[in-house]
Scaffold this motif. Sequence first.
Motif, short mmCIF file in Angstrom:
data_model
loop_
_atom_site.label_atom_id
_atom_site.label_comp_id
_atom_site.label_asym_id
_atom_site.label_seq_id
_atom_site.Cartn_x
_atom_site.Cartn_y
_atom_site.Cartn_z
N ASP A 63 -20.69 -1.08 2.98
CA ASP A 63 -20.18 -2.35 2.43
C ASP A 63 -18.94 -2.09 1.58
OD1 ASP A 63 -19.73 -4.81 1.27
OD2 ASP A 63 -21.74 -5.00 0.41
N PRO A 64 -17.77 -2.31 2.15
CA PRO A 64 -16.53 -2.05 1.41
C PRO A 64 -16.40 -2.83 0.10
CG PRO A 64 -16.05 -2.31 3.73
CD PRO A 64 -17.50 -2.67 3.54
N SER A 65 -17.09 -3.96 -0.03
CA SER A 65 -16.99 -4.74 -1.26
C SER A 65 -17.63 -4.05 -2.46
CB SER A 65 -17.59 -6.13 -1.07
OG SER A 65 -19.01 -6.05 -0.98
N ALA A 71 -17.29 3.83 -6.76
CA ALA A 71 -16.34 4.88 -7.16
C ALA A 71 -16.42 5.13 -8.66
CB ALA A 71 -14.93 4.51 -6.74
N VAL A 72 -16.52 4.07 -9.44
CA VAL A 72 -16.61 4.22 -10.90
C VAL A 72 -17.91 4.91 -11.28
CG1 VAL A 72 -16.81 2.94 -13.08
CG2 VAL A 72 -15.08 2.28 -11.40
N LEU A 105 -15.12 16.52 -5.62
CA LEU A 105 -13.98 15.84 -6.23
C LEU A 105 -12.92 15.36 -5.24
CD1 LEU A 105 -13.37 17.69 -9.63
CD2 LEU A 105 -14.33 15.41 -9.25
N PRO A 106 -12.56 16.13 -4.22
CA PRO A 106 -11.59 15.60 -3.25
C PRO A 106 -12.10 14.34 -2.54
CG PRO A 106 -11.72 17.97 -3.05
CD PRO A 106 -12.84 17.55 -3.97
N CYS A 107 -13.38 14.31 -2.22
CA CYS A 107 -13.96 13.10 -1.60
C CYS A 107 -13.90 11.94 -2.58
CB CYS A 107 -15.40 13.34 -1.18
SG CYS A 107 -15.60 14.46 0.21
N LEU A 108 -14.24 12.21 -3.83
CA LEU A 108 -14.19 11.17 -4.86
C LEU A 108 -12.77 10.65 -5.05
CD1 LEU A 108 -15.55 9.50 -7.08
CD2 LEU A 108 -15.19 11.45 -8.62
N ALA A 109 -11.81 11.55 -5.09
CA ALA A 109 -10.42 11.13 -5.25
C ALA A 109 -9.99 10.26 -4.07
CB ALA A 109 -9.51 12.35 -5.37
N TYR A 110 -10.40 10.65 -2.88
CA TYR A 110 -10.04 9.89 -1.68
C TYR A 110 -10.66 8.49 -1.70
CZ TYR A 110 -9.83 8.36 3.14
OH TYR A 110 -9.62 7.61 4.28
N VAL A 111 -11.97 8.40 -1.93
CA VAL A 111 -12.61 7.08 -1.90
C VAL A 111 -12.16 6.21 -3.06
CG1 VAL A 111 -14.61 7.88 -0.57
CG2 VAL A 111 -14.76 7.80 -3.07
N GLY A 112 -11.88 6.85 -4.20
CA GLY A 112 -11.36 6.10 -5.34
C GLY A 112 -9.99 5.51 -5.04
N LYS A 114 -8.76 4.91 -2.06
CA LYS A 114 -8.95 3.87 -1.04
C LYS A 114 -9.50 2.58 -1.65
CE LYS A 114 -8.94 4.12 3.02
NZ LYS A 114 -8.10 3.67 4.08
N ALA A 115 -10.45 2.72 -2.57
CA ALA A 115 -11.09 1.54 -3.17
C ALA A 115 -10.13 0.75 -4.05
CB ALA A 115 -12.31 1.96 -3.97
N PHE A 116 -9.28 1.44 -4.79
CA PHE A 116 -8.46 0.76 -5.78
C PHE A 116 -7.00 0.55 -5.36
CE2 PHE A 116 -12.00 2.09 -8.39
CZ PHE A 116 -12.17 0.97 -9.20
#
Length: 119
Positions: A63-65, A71-72, A105-112, A114-116
């Motif tokens: 769910d992209p929403s 991410a936070v 962390l690289p995954c987190l940076a990527y999804v963060g 993308k999300a924001f």
Amino acid sequence: MLDRIAWVILGVIHLPPFAAFFVPSLITRLYGVAPDDVNFALLQHRAALFGIVVIACIWATFDPSTRKLAAVVTALSMVSFLVIYGIYGQPVALRSIAAADMIGLPCLAYVGWKAFFAS
């Protein structure tokens, strides 16, 4: 597709500490804290809170929403641990946990990102 893979990786990273909620003996294996130590109860509660991170990551996979909040939540979990780990002199007993967070962390940076910032 890469988004989903990154979210699943982040969820999987948080599964072992969440599993400690259901299998308390993992607390001793993961953190070196004996069941008769008062900190054991706090770590079991911490394990329950990891369930929130796991659920958020898996939910965000589909769910992209939910991705901004996920991410936070995930960033608070991972980054706060790494900061605390550093402040306390990088205890050897917690090295594998820090390594897992560093790998994520690289995954987190990527999804963060993308999300924001990505549409």
